[in-house]
Scaffold this active site. Structure first.
Site, PDB file in Angstrom:
ATOM      1  N   LYS A 190     -31.678  40.197 -10.892  1.00 55.76           N
ATOM      2  CA  LYS A 190     -32.924  39.544 -11.309  1.00 55.76           C
ATOM      3  C   LYS A 190     -32.515  38.520 -12.365  1.00 55.76           C
ATOM      4  CE  LYS A 190     -35.944  39.109 -13.920  1.00 55.76           C
ATOM      5  NZ  LYS A 190     -36.150  37.801 -14.591  1.00 55.76           N
ATOM      6  N   GLU A 238     -32.164  35.631 -35.109  1.00 55.12           N
ATOM      7  CA  GLU A 238     -31.454  34.730 -34.197  1.00 55.12           C
ATOM      8  C   GLU A 238     -32.371  33.541 -33.856  1.00 55.12           C
ATOM      9  OE1 GLU A 238     -30.887  36.007 -30.089  1.00 55.12           O
ATOM     10  OE2 GLU A 238     -28.810  35.328 -30.187  1.00 55.12           O
ATOM     11  N   CYS A 275     -24.892  33.245 -27.747  1.00 60.61           N
ATOM     12  CA  CYS A 275     -25.136  34.478 -28.521  1.00 60.61           C
ATOM     13  C   CYS A 275     -24.120  34.607 -29.650  1.00 60.61           C
ATOM     14  CB  CYS A 275     -25.100  35.691 -27.611  1.00 60.61           C
ATOM     15  SG  CYS A 275     -23.599  35.792 -26.610  1.00 60.61           S
ATOM     16  N   GLU A 284     -26.237  43.974 -23.462  1.00 59.87           N
ATOM     17  CA  GLU A 284     -25.505  42.906 -24.162  1.00 59.87           C
ATOM     18  C   GLU A 284     -26.582  42.020 -24.764  1.00 59.87           C
ATOM     19  OE1 GLU A 284     -22.296  42.830 -24.402  1.00 59.87           O
ATOM     20  OE2 GLU A 284     -21.439  43.827 -22.659  1.00 59.87           O
TER      21      GLU A 284
HETATM   22  P1  NAD Z   1     -34.850  37.781 -22.609  1.00 62.98           P
HETATM   23  O1  NAD Z   1     -34.619  39.109 -23.227  1.00 62.98           O
HETATM   24  O2  NAD Z   1     -36.151  37.121 -22.823  1.00 62.98           O
HETATM   25  O3  NAD Z   1     -34.678  37.865 -21.006  1.00 62.98           O
HETATM   26  C1  NAD Z   1     -33.478  38.321 -20.420  1.00 62.98           C
HETATM   27  C2  NAD Z   1     -33.786  38.809 -19.013  1.00 62.98           C
HETATM   28  O4  NAD Z   1     -34.603  39.966 -19.089  1.00 62.98           O
HETATM   29  C3  NAD Z   1     -34.560  37.803 -18.159  1.00 62.98           C
HETATM   30  O5  NAD Z   1     -34.088  37.854 -16.839  1.00 62.98           O
HETATM   31  C4  NAD Z   1     -35.979  38.329 -18.232  1.00 62.98           C
HETATM   32  O6  NAD Z   1     -36.786  37.963 -17.138  1.00 62.98           O
HETATM   33  C5  NAD Z   1     -35.729  39.821 -18.235  1.00 62.98           C
HETATM   34  N1  NAD Z   1     -36.816  40.630 -18.780  1.00 62.98           N
HETATM   35  C6  NAD Z   1     -37.756  40.271 -19.688  1.00 62.98           C
HETATM   36  N2  NAD Z   1     -38.573  41.314 -19.921  1.00 62.98           N
HETATM   37  C7  NAD Z   1     -38.138  42.343 -19.172  1.00 62.98           C
HETATM   38  C8  NAD Z   1     -38.560  43.687 -18.995  1.00 62.98           C
HETATM   39  N3  NAD Z   1     -39.613  44.189 -19.645  1.00 62.98           N
HETATM   40  N4  NAD Z   1     -37.870  44.480 -18.146  1.00 62.98           N
HETATM   41  C9  NAD Z   1     -36.794  43.999 -17.487  1.00 62.98           C
HETATM   42  N5  NAD Z   1     -36.353  42.731 -17.603  1.00 62.98           N
HETATM   43  C10 NAD Z   1     -37.010  41.911 -18.442  1.00 62.98           C
HETATM   44  O7  NAD Z   1     -33.637  36.896 -23.080  1.00 62.98           O
HETATM   45  P2  NAD Z   1     -33.436  35.342 -22.844  1.00 62.98           P
HETATM   46  O8  NAD Z   1     -34.372  34.622 -23.738  1.00 62.98           O
HETATM   47  O9  NAD Z   1     -33.426  35.086 -21.397  1.00 62.98           O
HETATM   48  O10 NAD Z   1     -31.943  35.134 -23.354  1.00 62.98           O
HETATM   49  C11 NAD Z   1     -31.590  34.829 -24.661  1.00 62.98           C
HETATM   50  C12 NAD Z   1     -31.037  36.046 -25.353  1.00 62.98           C
HETATM   51  O11 NAD Z   1     -29.915  36.551 -24.634  1.00 62.98           O
HETATM   52  C13 NAD Z   1     -30.548  35.736 -26.753  1.00 62.98           C
HETATM   53  O12 NAD Z   1     -30.967  36.737 -27.626  1.00 62.98           O
HETATM   54  C14 NAD Z   1     -29.028  35.769 -26.592  1.00 62.98           C
HETATM   55  O13 NAD Z   1     -28.322  36.069 -27.779  1.00 62.98           O
HETATM   56  C15 NAD Z   1     -28.867  36.833 -25.567  1.00 62.98           C
HETATM   57  N6  NAD Z   1     -27.563  36.746 -24.919  1.00 62.98           N
HETATM   58  C16 NAD Z   1     -26.650  37.717 -25.177  1.00 62.98           C
HETATM   59  C17 NAD Z   1     -25.396  37.650 -24.607  1.00 62.98           C
HETATM   60  C18 NAD Z   1     -24.370  38.724 -24.830  1.00 62.98           C
HETATM   61  O14 NAD Z   1     -23.437  38.808 -24.049  1.00 62.98           O
HETATM   62  N7  NAD Z   1     -24.511  39.563 -25.852  1.00 62.98           N
HETATM   63  C19 NAD Z   1     -25.083  36.583 -23.766  1.00 62.98           C
HETATM   64  C20 NAD Z   1     -26.047  35.600 -23.523  1.00 62.98           C
HETATM   65  C21 NAD Z   1     -27.293  35.700 -24.101  1.00 62.98           C
END
Ligand code: NAD
Length: 521
Positions: free
Chosen positions: A201, A424, A310, A276
């Site tokens: 997804k 962040e 991140c 992550e």
């Molecule tokens: P997000 O948490 O909004 O969404 C991430 C994913 O989760 C998306 O596919 C979203 O549709 C899905 N999602 C949202 N709500 C959900 C739920 N209730 N159940 C299941 N899935 C759900 O994050 P984002 O805004 O897409 O990404 C940015 C974040 O990702 C930042 O905080 C960044 O630091 C982090 N990030 C971390 C790493 C790492 O390896 N630690 C790498 C890249 C990004």
């Protein structure tokens, strides 16, 4: 053995029609509904995203479950051949993938072509190699005293034991938008290499390259049902996937708030889960460092990929006696070398942030810093075609007036406790503060709910080692930042996550480990 094919991908965004990919076929979402999607450089609508719901997830999980016995029993060397084929097709289509990734996400074409897309291919090759060699098992043997034929009779005996790594079943892979295809491939390669099948997804904000990947998977002859990709929102598609009774394992990358929800749901259902999550990564710059190199790297650490990394070096602490020199060098380098604008232009250092909503979130932090009395500087390059800088740092770029551009922002004189220092921001915004002593530097670095990455800068090797070892973060660089080794563990502490992936750690996460005991008398 698989014969690798060629694939023809759409080269123009207008030809991209995103559909779910389930059981080897493309399908519209059962709801018939689509989410709007925008090119962040122009604000113009591009390929809409299927708004999938539980019915689509059910169908995809069923396909993955049906494919599992065949795929998990396929010899590793045959799975490896398919993975290598996927890698070849990604490499062959690097320019198309990089261009469309840029139009969907905002990152520069140059960075996608140099980093994101080649790394996608590299993950498939890395895990093809691992699986060809086989997962190393632990062997043990021991002498025992145990009961044999009679329940009360103790006799000398011995036992051989070995571990067996087995595929877990159907995996859910949920990914964010900052490195769209890269995050998918980082999970997909190890997941299917070890014999799992999966439902991906991808984020609803940047789905284009995941859709292009479906064509590559089909051309690489990945058997039907092994990889299914369902597009849509977190609530409508992500949550039903996490909760699905036939999903055994979840690898999630995203924000800490979402990660907490996913972790709670998955934990309650006894699913194996890897989280992550976000970061607010410190760097500690001591006065005995190579200042010129440190400044160059900190400029990159602050603004690479629009600061949507991140591991961004978003909290920079500099020893007081070089603080002003560091800031002067930093300002000068950004104003001279950081070009903000059209992400298709090879001279551009960073492009627009991903969405209008995200731009508003980032500029709200900049306004908060201003309201709190911090010093906020917009380090705009005079050579860029900027016609306006708003008070919140939004840039208007000539010819791209609808784009979501933000100025390279430097915040100083901010308090350590401010939300700007603690949360962040995930945009081109960096906070720089001074410190006096080594103890204070370590204390400031660890004063965070996160623990993803950090860097330490000093020419004194003993101090370097001492300080690096005291920082609570999953990855710590000494005199460097974001220099990857994909054989090393990656993950965070605290709100940055619960797990380690990459290299052998991914092989562990994506398998179940059994202990097999054989009584040898
Ligand atoms: P997000 O948490 O909004 O969404 C991430 C994913 O989760 C998306 O596919 C979203 O549709 C899905 N999602 C949202 N709500 C959900 C739920 N209730 N159940 C299941 N899935 C759900 O994050 P984002 O805004 O897409 O990404 C940015 C974040 O990702 C930042 O905080 C960044 O630091 C982090 N990030 C971390 C790493 C790492 O390896 N630690 C790498 C890249 C990004």
């Amino acid at each position: 053995m698989t014969k690798c094919c060629t694939v023809t991908l759409p080269t123009e965004m207008r030809d991209v029609k995103i559909q779910n990919y389930i059981n080897g076929e493309w399908a519209a979402p059962s709801s018939g509904a689509y989410l709007k999607n925008y090119n962040p450089a122009t604000g113009m609508e591009i390929a809409p995203i299927p708004d999938s719901k539980s019915a689509d997830i059910d169908y995809a999980v069923h396909a993955a479950k049906s494919a599992f016995p065949m795929w998990s029993n396929m010899p590793g060397v045959e799975r490896a051949a398919i993975l290598n084929c996927i890698a070849d097709l990604i490499d062959q289509n690097c320019n198309i993938l990089a261009t469309l990734e840029s139009q969907d996400q905002g990152k520069t074409v140059a960075s996608a072509a140099a980093i994101d897309i080649p790394k996608c291919a590299a993950y498939f090759r890395q895990f093809a190699n691992y699986i060809t060699e086989g997962i190393r098992e632990t062997e043990s043997s021991m002498k025992l005293v145990c009961t044999t034929s009679s329940i009360n009779k103790l006799v000398p005996s011995s036992q051989r034991a070995t571990t067996q790594h087995v595929a877990s079943g159907v995996a859910a892979l949920i990914t964010p938008w900052n490195f769209p295809l890269l995050m998918v491939c980082e999970k997909l390669a190890p997941c299917i290499a070890v014999g799992n099948t999966c439902v991906i997804k991808p984020t609803e904000l940047t789905s284009v390259t995941s859709y292009l990947l479906t064509h590559i998977l089909q051309a690489a002859a990945v058997p039907k049902g092994v990889v299914n990709i369902v597009f849509g929102s977190g609530v409508n598609a992500g949550e039903p996937l996490v909760k699905h009774r036939d999903v055994r394992l979840i690898s999630f990358t995203g924000g800490s708030v979402t990660g907490s929800k996913v972790g709670a749901l998955a934990g309650g259902l006894f699913k194996r889960v890897s989280l992550e999550l976000g970061g607010k990564c410190p760097s500690l710059v001591f006065s005995d460092c190579d200042l010129e190199y440190a400044i160059t790297t900190h400029v990159r650490g602050a603004y690479q990929n629009q600061g949507e990394v991140c591991l961004s070096a978003s909290r920079q602490y500099v020893q007081r006696d070089i603080y002003e020199r560091f800031l002067d060098g930093f300002r000068q380098q950004v104003r001279q070398e950081v070009h903000v604008g059209d992400p298709a232009n090879p001279a551009t250092f960073y492009g627009p942030v991903v969405t209008k909503q995200h731009m508003e979130k980032v500029t709200s932090y900049i306004r908060l810093a201003q309201e709190e009395g911090a010093t906020v500087e917009f380090l705009v390059n005079p050579k860029d075609s900027v016609t306006n800088v708003s008070t919140g740092g939004r840039l208007t770029i000539e010819g791209l007036e609808g784009g979501y551009f933000i100025a390279p922002t430097l915040i100083t004189n901010v308090s350590q406790g401010s939300r700007v220092m603690q949360e962040e921001i995930f945009g081109p915004v960096v906070c720089v503060l001074p410190f006096d002593t080594e103890e204070e530097a370590v204390q400031l670095a660890n004063d965070t709910q996160y623990g993803l990455g950090a860097s330490v800068w000093t020419e004194d090797p003993e101090k370097l080692e001492r300080v690096m070892r005291q920082i609570n973060a999953g990855s710590v660089w000494g005199n460097n930042w974001l220099a990857w080794d994909d054989c090393m563990p990656f993950g965070g502490m605290g709100c940055s996550g619960t797990s380690r992936e990459h290299g052998p750690w991914s092989l562990e996460f994506y398998t179940e480990t059994k202990a097999l005991y054989t009584h040898t008398v």
